[in-house]
Design a protein around this motif. Structure first.
Motif, mmCIF file in Angstrom:
data_model
loop_
_atom_site.group_PDB
_atom_site.id
_atom_site.type_symbol
_atom_site.label_atom_id
_atom_site.label_comp_id
_atom_site.label_asym_id
_atom_site.label_seq_id
_atom_site.Cartn_x
_atom_site.Cartn_y
_atom_site.Cartn_z
ATOM 1 N N ARG A 224 -26.023 40.901 -61.612
ATOM 2 C CA ARG A 224 -27.003 41.317 -62.617
ATOM 3 C C ARG A 224 -27.280 42.818 -62.504
ATOM 4 O O ARG A 224 -27.376 43.514 -63.518
ATOM 5 C CB ARG A 224 -28.287 40.504 -62.468
ATOM 6 C CG ARG A 224 -28.114 39.038 -62.878
ATOM 7 C CD ARG A 224 -29.368 38.222 -62.609
ATOM 8 N NE ARG A 224 -30.491 38.679 -63.416
ATOM 9 C CZ ARG A 224 -30.750 38.284 -64.657
ATOM 10 N NH1 ARG A 224 -29.966 37.386 -65.246
ATOM 11 N NH2 ARG A 224 -31.807 38.747 -65.312
ATOM 12 N N LEU B 193 -29.320 44.782 -65.188
ATOM 13 C CA LEU B 193 -30.364 43.775 -65.359
ATOM 14 C C LEU B 193 -31.223 43.668 -64.108
ATOM 15 O O LEU B 193 -30.758 43.915 -62.993
ATOM 16 C CB LEU B 193 -29.727 42.401 -65.637
ATOM 17 C CG LEU B 193 -28.831 42.321 -66.864
ATOM 18 C CD1 LEU B 193 -28.115 40.983 -66.907
ATOM 19 C CD2 LEU B 193 -29.644 42.534 -68.129
ATOM 20 N N ALA C 74 -30.259 38.179 -69.806
ATOM 21 C CA ALA C 74 -31.376 39.085 -69.526
ATOM 22 C C ALA C 74 -32.729 38.394 -69.613
ATOM 23 O O ALA C 74 -33.705 38.875 -69.023
ATOM 24 C CB ALA C 74 -31.337 40.271 -70.499
ATOM 25 N N ASN D 203 -35.599 35.106 -65.565
ATOM 26 C CA ASN D 203 -36.267 35.871 -64.505
ATOM 27 C C ASN D 203 -36.465 35.060 -63.235
ATOM 28 O O ASN D 203 -37.046 35.536 -62.276
ATOM 29 C CB ASN D 203 -37.606 36.442 -65.001
ATOM 30 C CG ASN D 203 -38.526 35.366 -65.560
ATOM 31 O OD1 ASN D 203 -38.419 34.195 -65.226
ATOM 32 N ND2 ASN D 203 -39.436 35.776 -66.434
#
Length: 199
Positions: free
Chosen positions: A80, A85, A170, A173
């Motif tokens: 990521r 990201l 994206a 989380n």
């Protein structure tokens, strides 16, 4: 005969149709050639794979399960980061959901998002944590030839567009990683599950 690394992604959200379609195509291609290794000789996505000097335990199938799961968390966040990201936060509820899903796959001997007849997101939904989006990657590899190491499994996922899309989504989380070891399809193997969520 050697076992394949078999992988398939699943996600819920706006990109569900594209990911689900990729899962069907990928599963069909791998099932059509049993015993063939799913590894690729391409290096196109190797830049997303952490160097072996990072993510301790990524090349070992004999390290503790906890060490291998920690290596997988590290590998996901490295990939990521290479795409600009933010890292995902390790989520205890998603870790437990991923471990339970991997155990179901092993127990029922079904390499499927719906192993043991459960909905693919059963363990995520029953985790006690609410997510607005969630996704899942599953894989297994035999211990023979290092096909079940965190690095080998992650490389397989990175070279699959649907899996890579889940890893690099994206909007996610939070993540959970599950690894269960045992006999699968006649091989000493590792069953891997990645769960992703948006809180």
């Amino acid at each position: 005969m050697t076992a394949s690394i078999l992988t398939t992604p699943r996600a819920r959200g706006r990109n569900y149709a594209a990911v689900a379609a990729g899962a069907v195509a990928l599963a069909a291609g791998l099932v059509a050639a049993p015993g063939a290794q799913a590894a690729t000789t391409s290096t196109q996505y190797d830049y997303l794979l952490a160097p072996t000097t990072l993510c301790a335990g990524q090349t070992s199938s004999t390290a503790s399960v906890a060490a291998q799961e920690a290596a997988m968390h590290c590998l996901v966040d490295y990939a990521r980061g290479k795409q600009g990201l933010r890292p995902t936060v390790a989520n205890a509820a998603l870790d437990l959901a991923a471990e339970r899903k991997a155990a179901d796959i092993l127990r029922c001997q079904q390499f499927s998002h719906t192993a043991c007849g459960r909905a693919w997101d059963y363990f995520i939904k029953s985790s006690g944590t609410r997510f607005t989006r969630w996704g899942e990657n599953i894989a297994w590899g035999s211990d023979n030839g290092g096909r079940s190491t965190p690095r080998s499994i992650m490389r397989g996922w990175l070279y699959s567009s649907g899996h890579r899309a889940n890893i690099l989504n994206a909007s996610y989380n939070a993540k959970g990683i599950g690894l269960v070891r045992g006999r699968f399809s006649g091989y000493a193997a590792g069953i891997w599950v990645q769960h992703f969520g948006t809180k």
